[in-house]
Design a protein around this motif. Structure first.
Motif, PDB file in Angstrom:
ATOM      1  N   ILE A  49       5.809  -5.627   6.844  1.00 24.49           N
ATOM      2  CA  ILE A  49       6.727  -4.522   7.130  1.00 24.49           C
ATOM      3  C   ILE A  49       5.979  -3.207   7.043  1.00 24.49           C
ATOM      4  CG2 ILE A  49       8.743  -3.244   6.272  1.00 24.49           C
ATOM      5  CD1 ILE A  49       9.600  -6.042   5.060  1.00 24.49           C
ATOM      6  N   VAL A  50       6.147  -2.378   8.065  1.00 27.67           N
ATOM      7  CA  VAL A  50       5.599  -1.023   8.022  1.00 27.67           C
ATOM      8  C   VAL A  50       6.798  -0.081   7.920  1.00 27.67           C
ATOM      9  CG1 VAL A  50       4.268   0.726   9.249  1.00 27.67           C
ATOM     10  CG2 VAL A  50       3.563  -1.659   9.365  1.00 27.67           C
ATOM     11  N   TYR A  52      -1.677   4.939   9.576  1.00 29.93           N
ATOM     12  CA  TYR A  52      -0.223   5.078   9.388  1.00 29.93           C
ATOM     13  C   TYR A  52       0.223   6.482   9.808  1.00 29.93           C
ATOM     14  CZ  TYR A  52       4.359   5.239   7.142  1.00 29.93           C
ATOM     15  OH  TYR A  52       5.703   5.383   6.896  1.00 29.93           O
ATOM     16  N   GLU A 104       0.841  -1.199   0.000  1.00 26.99           N
ATOM     17  CA  GLU A 104       0.000   0.000   0.000  1.00 26.99           C
ATOM     18  C   GLU A 104       0.872   1.243   0.000  1.00 26.99           C
ATOM     19  OE1 GLU A 104      -3.526  -0.098   2.230  1.00 26.99           O
ATOM     20  OE2 GLU A 104      -3.682  -2.268   2.089  1.00 26.99           O
ATOM     21  N   SER A 121      -6.325   2.704   6.703  1.00 36.12           N
ATOM     22  CA  SER A 121      -4.918   2.337   6.806  1.00 36.12           C
ATOM     23  C   SER A 121      -4.008   3.563   6.667  1.00 36.12           C
ATOM     24  CB  SER A 121      -4.630   1.297   5.717  1.00 36.12           C
ATOM     25  OG  SER A 121      -3.283   1.199   5.461  1.00 36.12           O
ATOM     26  N   ILE A 147      -2.085  -1.886  12.361  1.00 36.13           N
ATOM     27  CA  ILE A 147      -1.748  -1.838  10.915  1.00 36.13           C
ATOM     28  C   ILE A 147      -1.283  -3.208  10.441  1.00 36.13           C
ATOM     29  CG2 ILE A 147      -0.324  -0.742   9.135  1.00 36.13           C
ATOM     30  CD1 ILE A 147      -0.012   1.683  10.933  1.00 36.13           C
ATOM     31  N   LEU A 148      -0.473  -3.855  11.264  1.00 38.27           N
ATOM     32  CA  LEU A 148       0.041  -5.171  10.873  1.00 38.27           C
ATOM     33  C   LEU A 148      -1.095  -6.196  10.789  1.00 38.27           C
ATOM     34  CD1 LEU A 148       3.361  -5.262  12.952  1.00 38.27           C
ATOM     35  CD2 LEU A 148       3.136  -4.980  10.485  1.00 38.27           C
ATOM     36  N   TYR A 170       0.401   6.589  13.390  1.00 46.91           N
ATOM     37  CA  TYR A 170       1.566   5.816  13.850  1.00 46.91           C
ATOM     38  C   TYR A 170       2.835   6.666  13.818  1.00 46.91           C
ATOM     39  CZ  TYR A 170       5.566   2.660  13.145  1.00 46.91           C
ATOM     40  OH  TYR A 170       6.793   2.061  13.189  1.00 46.91           O
ATOM     41  N   LEU A 202       0.833   0.327  15.569  1.00 53.72           N
ATOM     42  CA  LEU A 202       1.562  -0.548  14.635  1.00 53.72           C
ATOM     43  C   LEU A 202       0.913  -1.939  14.585  1.00 53.72           C
ATOM     44  CD1 LEU A 202       4.058  -0.846  12.793  1.00 53.72           C
ATOM     45  CD2 LEU A 202       5.332  -1.606  14.786  1.00 53.72           C
ATOM     46  N   ASN A 249      -2.877  -5.616   7.581  1.00 53.29           N
ATOM     47  CA  ASN A 249      -2.109  -6.115   6.435  1.00 53.29           C
ATOM     48  C   ASN A 249      -2.178  -7.648   6.367  1.00 53.29           C
ATOM     49  OD1 ASN A 249      -0.480  -6.003   4.200  1.00 53.29           O
ATOM     50  ND2 ASN A 249       1.402  -5.505   5.288  1.00 53.29           N
ATOM     51  N   TYR A 267       4.201   2.292   2.204  1.00 52.20           N
ATOM     52  CA  TYR A 267       4.328   2.283   3.665  1.00 52.20           C
ATOM     53  C   TYR A 267       4.001   0.922   4.258  1.00 52.20           C
ATOM     54  CZ  TYR A 267      -0.751   2.802   3.950  1.00 52.20           C
ATOM     55  OH  TYR A 267      -2.096   2.606   3.831  1.00 52.20           O
ATOM     56  N   LEU A 268       3.382   0.078   3.441  1.00 50.68           N
ATOM     57  CA  LEU A 268       2.985  -1.231   3.948  1.00 50.68           C
ATOM     58  C   LEU A 268       3.404  -2.313   2.952  1.00 50.68           C
ATOM     59  CD1 LEU A 268       1.463  -1.724   6.519  1.00 50.68           C
ATOM     60  CD2 LEU A 268      -0.679  -1.668   5.263  1.00 50.68           C
ATOM     61  N   TRP A 269       4.229  -3.220   3.438  1.00 53.65           N
ATOM     62  CA  TRP A 269       4.698  -4.322   2.591  1.00 53.65           C
ATOM     63  C   TRP A 269       4.197  -5.624   3.209  1.00 53.65           C
ATOM     64  CZ3 TRP A 269       7.856  -3.132  -1.599  1.00 53.65           C
ATOM     65  CH2 TRP A 269       8.484  -1.878  -1.584  1.00 53.65           C
TER      66      TRP A 269
END
Ligand code: SF4
Lengths: 200, 92
Positions: free
Chosen positions: A171-172, B43, A140, B39, B62-63, B46, B59, B66, A153-155
């Motif tokens: 990963i962030v 972020y 994303e 999201s 968000i994780l 965050y 965090l 994802n 920013y988001l992997w």
């Protein structure tokens, strides 16, 4: 010129005492804070804007003719629907037989709550049902703040093997150009359990 | 996957986005709040969090989001595999 028209449109909306007549649309509403409210109402009313393949121009033309929900739209024959002209840029264009057919099929799916198959969907080349391993990616980017320096920013990456629990790497990225770079490097550096298995 | 679905199937949903298709595939999110807009805002919260504890808590959210997206994609893929294997069981 378009900007002047857009500013005038915003001023008109600000001065009006009633809500503007606007269809919902996925790309248009994507990041709007009113999205949930507008979409809930549109879905509840079976608004024709909630029918995939009904574009904004078609919505205006049909809604203006009194066709407001998809039950009403379904009453129109495919041939008649194909001939309806809607605004298209500076011109007007027919909905056309291909789109008309898709709209009718789409409404049939919504009305019956069933999936309709046009043709068998393909899997990736070389894949059959059950073929593993699989890799799923979810990346994303931050569209709001180009000054932040962070492109992605988001992997996210998920490895699904023949057996066992799928392995995820999440990963962030940190802020700034350095955070962006580190996020990408961390992502590249992930040596998945599958790769490790191959190596050993 | 989007192409495989949108070009070959008509779904009883107003969109062919993951958030709709995952429901057809029977996937349930572990977090109530999610989505692209959520999201991005999260972020932003965050990276601007005033304390490390707060940053870590955000965090986590968000994780989780994802991870849910990835598992939802897998659920949709497995659902698609079932349709490919036996079209009559799922479709009109
Ligand atoms: S969600 Fe936003 S963009 Fe979409 S119709 Fe509502 S107000 Fe307009």
């Amino acid at each position: 010129m378009n900007r002047v028209r857009e500013i005038n449109r915003i001023i008109r909306i600000r001065n009006s005492t009633t809500a503007p007549l606007e269809p919902v649309g996925w790309s248009k509403c994507g990041f709007c804070v009113f999205r949930n409210a507008c979409w809930d109402a549109a879905v509840r009313d079976k608004d024709i804007a909630t029918v995939p393949y009904v574009d904004q121009g078609a919505w205006h033309q049909l809604f203006g003719s009194g066709v407001k929900n998809y039950h009403q739209l379904y009453e129109l024959s495919e041939e008649l629907l194909a001939e309806i002209k809607r605004p298209w840029g500076k011109h007007r264009r027919r909905i056309g037989p291909a789109r008309a057919r898709k709209i009718k099929k789409q409404i049939q799916a919504l009305k019956t709550n069933r999936i309709i198959m046009a043709s068998p969907p393909p899997l990736p080349p070389g894949y059959r049902p059950g073929t593993r391993p699989l890799m799923m990616f979810d990346l994303e980017n931050d569209v709001f703040d180009p000054d932040l320096g962070v492109k992605v920013y988001l992997w996210g990456c998920l490895l699904v093997k023949e057996s066992g629990t799928p392995a995820a790497k999440l990963i962030v990225a940190g802020p700034g150009v350095e955070g962006d770079r580190q996020g990408w490097l961390d992502f590249l550096a992930w040596r998945s359990p599958w790769h490790r298995g191959q190596a050993s | 996957m989007y192409d495989a679905i949108s070009k070959h199937l008509f779904l009883p949903t107003p969109s062919y986005g993951l958030k709709w298709v995952e429901k057809l595939a029977g996937f349930q999110r572990s977090q109530e709040e999610f989505g692209g807009l959520w999201s991005i805002i999260t972020y932003d919260r965050y990276i601007n969090a005033p304390t490390k504890e707060q940053a870590d808590k955000i965090l986590d959210e968000i994780l989780t989001y994802n991870q849910d997206d990835l598992i939802a994609s897998l659920a949709v893929y497995e659902w698609l595999e079932k349709i490919v294997a036996d079209p009559t069981s799922h479709v009109l």
